[in-house]
Design an enzyme around this catalytic site. Sequence first.
Site, PDB file in Angstrom:
ATOM      1  CE1 TYR A  34      40.170  13.618 -20.386  1.00 20.76           C
ATOM      2  CE2 TYR A  34      39.250  13.692 -17.875  1.00 20.76           C
ATOM      3  CZ  TYR A  34      40.149  14.112 -18.548  1.00 20.76           C
ATOM      4  OH  TYR A  34      41.168  14.887 -18.270  1.00 20.76           O
ATOM      5  CE  LYS A  50      39.149  16.746 -21.353  1.00 15.26           C
ATOM      6  NZ  LYS A  50      39.026  17.091 -19.972  1.00 15.26           N
TER       7      LYS A  50
END
Length: 307
Positions: free
Chosen positions: A137, A165
């Site tokens: 992330y 992400k």
Amino acid sequence: MPKPLFRGVCASTITPFNSRGELDLALLPAHVDWIISEGANAISPLGSSGEFPVMEVEDRKRVLEAALEANNGRVPVVAGTHAYSTQHTIELSKHAERAGADSLLIVPPYYMAPTPSQAMTHYRRIAEAVSIPVVLYHNVPLTCVDFTTDHIVKLFEEKAIGGVKMSNPEPDRICQLLQATGGDLFVYAGLDTVAFEGLCHGAHGWISGIPSMVPRAAQQLYTAIAIDGDLPAARAIWKKLGPLMRIQFSSYLSKGEGAHWFSVMKAVLNMIGPPVGDPQPPILPLQENYRKDIGKMLAELDYRVKS
């Protein structure tokens, strides 16, 4: 063989609390049912929208188990198992794998701002402890760890991560990763401000606020771009989504006052879906002056707003 990562729209599910700040997991099944009925291709419990920083390890395990039970195998589950320490991250990641999660979403260690090389070792150790894929992330403002494209590609080549992400305001960062790995690394648009461009570059999916608040509308945009290749239709959808995105990230983009993205998210979900409660302080419920405008935006997206 590791489980495959998802393609499409992923909704970050919320964690419900009561007015005393205690977990109210009885609200979670209806929320998960609504998200899936809206067309989400995957769910991600205990991401930023799951308010993981306000909970201790054991409560986070309870939330994930409840989300997995509510999902009941219908869509892939990307479990947020981030923690500052490598030890706690591994503990949460092992638990998520045992509980049945399909993959893990892990933000770099935060607050102490480790160097990129130290944070890379963090991911390597997690990957050694589990067999399901890890989605890195990438969220520089909230972690102070900025992995370059080369850092991320190296972690992918070492099989420490399977996806990323990209919560980065530069669409070219998504493009760089896709081009550097030939699309083998799963790259997800992680910030709504770059979702349109990221999907046009070929991102494998979208995990952010819009998919979590209005999954049906997010699915329409994903389908128009990624499946149908219909840019005129996609532009028309984004014209309706853009105002909601801008008000949602008004304080984030201004680096000051405005609507807080999570206050907006919980308000929207309460306006059009099953109740999910309010954010945990210090994040406060959305100010009333924003609600009327948001209601109009939701109606424009064909959602029925509760009185």
